[in-house]
Motif scaffolding. Structure first.
Motif, PDB file in Angstrom:
ATOM      1  N   PRO A 156       0.799  -1.224   0.000  1.00 39.38           N
ATOM      2  CA  PRO A 156       0.000   0.000   0.000  1.00 39.38           C
ATOM      3  C   PRO A 156       0.830   1.272   0.000  1.00 39.38           C
ATOM      4  O   PRO A 156       0.314   2.342  -0.309  1.00 39.38           O
ATOM      5  CB  PRO A 156      -0.831  -0.129   1.290  1.00 39.38           C
ATOM      6  N   ALA A 157       2.123   1.179   0.346  1.00 40.21           N
ATOM      7  CA  ALA A 157       2.974   2.368   0.355  1.00 40.21           C
ATOM      8  C   ALA A 157       3.394   2.777  -1.052  1.00 40.21           C
ATOM      9  O   ALA A 157       3.834   3.908  -1.276  1.00 40.21           O
ATOM     10  CB  ALA A 157       4.218   2.122   1.210  1.00 40.21           C
ATOM     11  N   LEU A 158       3.236   1.866  -2.029  1.00 36.58           N
ATOM     12  CA  LEU A 158       3.611   2.173  -3.404  1.00 36.58           C
ATOM     13  C   LEU A 158       2.593   3.105  -4.047  1.00 36.58           C
ATOM     14  O   LEU A 158       1.382   2.875  -3.955  1.00 36.58           O
ATOM     15  CB  LEU A 158       3.704   0.897  -4.241  1.00 36.58           C
ATOM     16  N   THR A 159       3.095   4.144  -4.698  1.00 39.51           N
ATOM     17  CA  THR A 159       2.247   5.017  -5.504  1.00 39.51           C
ATOM     18  C   THR A 159       2.396   4.607  -6.956  1.00 39.51           C
ATOM     19  O   THR A 159       3.516   4.541  -7.469  1.00 39.51           O
ATOM     20  CB  THR A 159       2.655   6.488  -5.319  1.00 39.51           C
ATOM     21  N   ALA A 160       1.295   4.355  -7.631  1.00 39.07           N
ATOM     22  CA  ALA A 160       1.337   3.783  -8.977  1.00 39.07           C
ATOM     23  C   ALA A 160       2.185   4.615  -9.933  1.00 39.07           C
ATOM     24  O   ALA A 160       3.065   4.080 -10.625  1.00 39.07           O
ATOM     25  CB  ALA A 160      -0.081   3.618  -9.514  1.00 39.07           C
ATOM     26  N   ASP A 161       1.954   5.914  -9.993  1.00 42.33           N
ATOM     27  CA  ASP A 161       2.684   6.747 -10.954  1.00 42.33           C
ATOM     28  C   ASP A 161       4.180   6.765 -10.649  1.00 42.33           C
ATOM     29  O   ASP A 161       5.014   6.623 -11.548  1.00 42.33           O
ATOM     30  CB  ASP A 161       2.130   8.179 -10.937  1.00 42.33           C
TER      31      ASP A 161
END
Length: 446
Positions: A156-161
């Protein structure tokens, strides 16, 4: 070959393939260039099809004149005028490549299926396309449930962009290492170390990810930090309680010198100095387990010369033979140099101390009496010292500072016969070095 199966014509390449000349094979039966069991198979399975005019193409084995067998691709065609045409291609290299691929595939399957680490593969959009059993178990999903899931649901800490921009910037073979947290199917999370590498298969980017659950390591680190905090607090209290009566004793000694002149008073003063040194080293030992947090590019020469001016060096001299810049905690690095310099002077007296560069690190050496080979492992132990005035903590403090940085240290022979301490695995800090803000001499003396 004619209807009797004897060679009537061939090119040089065919003969060379079998390790001979055309003249040696012309008139010989075709079976001389085929192993016996393969000749039997060709007679039973292949020649009937050729006789019916269907021809045949497939893999077979040939026999060279030196007795070696090789794999080949064979095409047989029956001629209207009688006889057969045979076209042969050596496929030894292809077979070798296929065998290597099979071995590598077996290794990868074992690694993927039996690895204690979590392993997954996702595409450029972050969709999981493969996952090993360990990852499924850790996350609480079946393989069917996990495949097709987005990595952004697991991390969940990953930001897609941001993640996709980072993946796009990677070249094939690059490895990206991060610390993050994975979320299980029940919503709980756990810390992981992630190593992500990029590969390109059939023109499509894919990402091979190896992750490790570091929950236990984090627990140990927190426990160690609490222990270090308690130890430092204890050492500070003890040193404070020791300094007060020691200061009183020093004051009384000064008064005693005014009243009388005795050699006994010199012995008392030496004992006071040793107690002060022990208190200082007690505090240093208590603090050395702390993590290095203030890391910056530091010029070795500036730190070494600055430290030399703060150490009692007597008639010893310093030679600085390096312009290297390293990433280090400046205050801890100063403490390392001060302890090594003091150790050299305490054991060697009027020595020359040299600081220089190693591949991946630096060294401090002197031209004194050196350290016997069988003692070199012990010099870093608590309490070990061969000098009467030594506390036995100095080199252990050095080792603690080295460990806190993630470096390595060892004691070896110096080039001048004295002691040499080599510090390696040191990260370079050439981009943006800073000095100590003090004047820098050339070679410094006492």
């Amino acid at each position: 070959a004619d209807d009797e199966g004897r060679y009537v014509e061939m090119n040089g390449a065919y003969a060379e393939l079998h390790g001979t000349d055309p003249e040696e094979l012309l008139g010989e039966p075709w079976s001389t260039t085929v192993p016996d069991d393969e000749a039997e198979r060709l007679r039973e399975e292949v020649f009937p099809a050729v006789a019916e005019g269907r021809g045949w193409s497939g893999e077979s084995y040939g026999l060279r004149t030196d007795g070696t067998v090789y794999p080949k691709h064979l095409s047989l065609t029956s001629l209207d005028v009688g006889g057969h045409v045979c076209v042969v291609r050596d496929i030894s290299e292809r077979r070798a490549r296929e065998e290597e691929l099979r071995r590598n595939d077996t290794k990868l399957n074992v690694l993927f299926g039996q690895s204690p680490d979590m392993i997954s593969v996702h595409d450029a959009e972050g969709t999981l396309i493969d996952a090993n059993e360990r990852l499924c178990d850790e996350l609480g999903y079946s393989e069917a449930e996990l495949l097709g899931t987005s990595v952004f649901e697991i991390d969940p800490a990953l930001t897609a962009d941001e993640a996709r921009d980072a993946w796009d910037a990677m070249d094939p073979g690059d490895v990206l290492q991060i610390e993050t947290e994975f979320r299980r199917s029940d919503g709980s999370t756990f810390p992981v170390d992630v190593h992500l590498s990029k590969v390109v298969l059939d023109g499509e980017a894919q990402f091979f990810v190896i992750s490790r659950n570091v929950s236990e390591r984090k627990k140990r680190e927190r426990r160690l930090n609490r222990q270090n905090e308690r130890l430092e607090g204890f050492a500070s209290v003890v040193s404070h309680d020791l300094r007060n009566p020691l200061n009183v004793a020093k004051g009384r000694l000064d008064l005693a010198r005014e009243e009388c002149d005795s050699d006994h008073l010199d012995a008392v003063e030496r004992s006071h100095e040793r107690m002060s040194a022990l208190i200082d080293d007690l505090l240093a030992v208590a603090r050395q387990g702390g993590a290095v947090t203030d890391v910056e590019p530091v010029t070795l020469a500036d730190v070494a010369r600055s430290c030399w001016r703060t150490v009692e060096t007597g008639t010893a001299t310093l030679v600085v033979d390096t312009d290297a810049v390293v990433r280090a905690d400046r205050s801890r690095l100063r403490q390392l140099f001060e302890n090594l310099f003091s150790n050299a002077v305490r054991h060697g007296g009027a020595v020359e101390v040299r600081v220089g560069t190693l591949p991946g690190g630096f060294y401090v050496e002197d031209d004194g009496s050196g350290i016997p080979e069988d003692e070199r492992e012990r010099v870093f132990e608590y309490g070990y010292s061969t000098a009467e005035s030594g506390t036995g903590f100095g080199l252990n403090i050095v080792e603690g500072i080295v460990d806190a940085h993630g470096w390595s240290v060892r004691a070896v022979d110096g080039t001048g016969g004295g002691a040499r301490f080599e510090v390696t695995d040191v990260e370079s800090g050439e981009d943006g070095a800073s000095g100590d803000g003090e004047e820098t001499d050339e070679d410094a003396g006492a």
